[in-house]
Scaffold this motif. Structure first.
Motif, short mmCIF file in Angstrom:
data_model
loop_
_atom_site.label_atom_id
_atom_site.label_comp_id
_atom_site.label_asym_id
_atom_site.label_seq_id
_atom_site.Cartn_x
_atom_site.Cartn_y
_atom_site.Cartn_z
N ALA A 34 36.99 46.18 43.97
CA ALA A 34 36.07 45.07 43.79
C ALA A 34 34.71 45.53 43.26
O ALA A 34 34.05 44.82 42.50
N ARG A 35 34.28 46.74 43.63
CA ARG A 35 32.97 47.24 43.22
C ARG A 35 32.97 47.80 41.81
O ARG A 35 31.92 48.15 41.28
N SER A 57 42.30 45.91 34.27
CA SER A 57 41.17 44.97 34.16
C SER A 57 40.43 45.20 32.85
O SER A 57 40.00 44.25 32.18
N HIS A 58 40.27 46.47 32.49
CA HIS A 58 39.64 46.83 31.23
C HIS A 58 40.44 46.26 30.05
O HIS A 58 39.88 45.71 29.10
N VAL A 59 41.77 46.38 30.14
CA VAL A 59 42.64 45.85 29.08
C VAL A 59 42.52 44.33 28.98
O VAL A 59 42.33 43.78 27.89
N ILE A 60 42.62 43.66 30.13
CA ILE A 60 42.60 42.19 30.15
C ILE A 60 41.28 41.65 29.59
O ILE A 60 41.24 40.70 28.81
N LEU A 61 40.16 42.28 29.99
CA LEU A 61 38.85 41.84 29.50
C LEU A 61 38.79 41.90 27.98
O LEU A 61 38.37 40.93 27.32
N ASN A 62 39.22 43.00 27.40
CA ASN A 62 39.10 43.17 25.96
C ASN A 62 40.13 42.35 25.18
O ASN A 62 39.82 41.84 24.10
N PHE A 85 33.74 35.47 37.28
CA PHE A 85 35.06 35.66 37.88
C PHE A 85 35.10 36.89 38.77
O PHE A 85 35.99 37.02 39.62
N CYS A 86 34.15 37.81 38.59
CA CYS A 86 34.11 39.01 39.43
C CYS A 86 33.70 38.70 40.86
O CYS A 86 33.87 39.55 41.74
N TYR A 87 33.15 37.52 41.10
CA TYR A 87 32.70 37.15 42.44
C TYR A 87 33.78 36.45 43.26
O TYR A 87 33.54 36.09 44.40
N LEU A 88 34.97 36.28 42.68
CA LEU A 88 36.05 35.64 43.42
C LEU A 88 36.47 36.53 44.60
O LEU A 88 36.63 37.75 44.43
N PRO A 89 36.68 35.97 45.78
CA PRO A 89 37.03 36.78 46.95
C PRO A 89 38.37 37.47 46.85
O PRO A 89 38.64 38.43 47.60
N VAL A 90 39.22 37.03 45.93
CA VAL A 90 40.56 37.62 45.84
C VAL A 90 40.50 39.10 45.50
O VAL A 90 41.36 39.88 45.92
#
Length: 337
Positions: A82-83, A259-264, A311-316
């Motif tokens: 998460a961090r 996450s890096h892949v999905i973002l780009n 979206f980074c603040y979602l608790p999931v």
């Protein structure tokens, strides 16, 4: 053909990567450990993580290095998944500094800058060897001067490589290579994006592909629209290094890479249909063709990161790696810088 195209491209690309590595290694050796402690203490929220990662990446001149180090920290249990979300976003923004510096059209200063930086480095090394210990303790500037001079030398090699790669434009155009490329890209900028992604995946440097694209567009060999598509694709291709670094790692470390892949990929899917509007925007910002390509890289990364930040603040995300979060919280506080 060898002297006009093959040699300038291969040697220029090798020189570019060599200069980038010298610059990255010098800056990392100078400030890397302190910056890593700084990163650990400033990733408590995605927003602060993004800001600190942008700052560190801009200094170290390598988003790939930040991503790989982040995966290593997660695999070691020193950071929770998460961090790291803000770190990934900030890394993409910070890497734009390189292309914006290249866009300043200071490539002709590459050789003088190299000579001056090497002379400064040699003077700092000789001073470190010859000066008494008490003088070096009183004026502890020789070591930082060595590293900063080496970083400047690396950047000057990048400038020299840019001019070398720019020289192939007329030769490519004369042999019909540009016409062939444009024919395949007509009606579908996806082809150009795929070319940018493949090139970046092969050489593991989006900065090199963007710089090469800037050179070709600046010389008139490529239209700006196709150059923009290649820049968008290069941001997808740069994810390959992160995926390789995550092989055999922990589940949270693999989450970081993906996450890096999905973002780009999502950013590319968003921006590619908007290429005409993006071209109009960068044309308004600058009349210089190379600068327009650099601004494209900046707009892509800044907007993509800001859109993804909420979206980074979602608790999931915190629930995905309880063990990583517990390990990070159990660490003693980082020492102040």
């Amino acid at each position: 053909m060898f002297q006009e195209i093959i040699f300038p491209v291969t040697f220029g690309l090798a020189l570019f990567l060599f200069g980038m590595k010298i610059m990255e290694a010098a800056l990392h050796a100078w400030a890397g450990p302190k910056l890593m402690r700084f990163l650990h203490t400033t990733t408590r929220t995605p927003w602060t993580g993004m800001l600190s990662s942008t700052f560190i990446t801009a200094i170290l001149q390598s988003s790939t290095a930040i991503t790989v180090m982040t995966i290593g920290l997660v695999n070691a249990g020193l950071l929770s998944y998460a961090r790291t979300l803000g770190v990934i976003l900030g890394g993409n923004i910070g890497t734009c500094i390189t292309t914006e510096l290249i866009a300043l059209n200071i490539a002709k200063l590459g050789v003088p800058m190299l000579i001056v930086s090497l002379l400064l480095w040699a003077g700092a090394v000789l001073g470190d060897e010859m000066l008494p210990a008490y003088v070096k303790r009183k004026f502890p500037l020789l070591l930082p001067l060595q590293f900063s001079a080496l970083a400047a030398a690396g950047f000057s090699l990048v400038m020299i490589a840019i001019r070398m790669m720019q020289s192939i434009g007329p030769a490519l155009e004369a042999r019909g290579a540009i016409d062939w490329l444009l024919e395949h890209a007509t009606g579908s900028l996806l082809w150009g994006a795929v070319a940018g992604a493949v090139l970046t995946a092969i050489i593991h440097s989006s900065a090199a592909v963007v710089a090469m694209t800037m050179g070709l567009v600046g010389s008139g060999a490529l239209p700006v629209e196709l150059g923009i598509a290649m820049v968008i694709g290069s941001n997808v291709g740069t994810c390959v290094t992160a995926l390789i670094a995550a092989i055999g790692g922990t589940r949270p470390g693999q989450f970081v890479a993906w996450s890096h892949v999905i973002l780009n990929v999502l950013g590319a899917a968003l921006f590619l249909p908007l290429t005409p509007w993006l071209e109009a925007a960068v044309n308004w910002l600058s009349s210089d063709l190379s600068g327009q390509i650099a601004h494209t890289q900046t707009i892509f990364n800044v907007v993509s990161s800001l859109l993804a930040l909420p979206f980074c603040y979602l608790p999931v995300w915190s629930r995905l790696d309880h063990s990583g979060s517990d390990a990070a919280q159990a660490l003693p506080p980082a020492k102040p810088i």
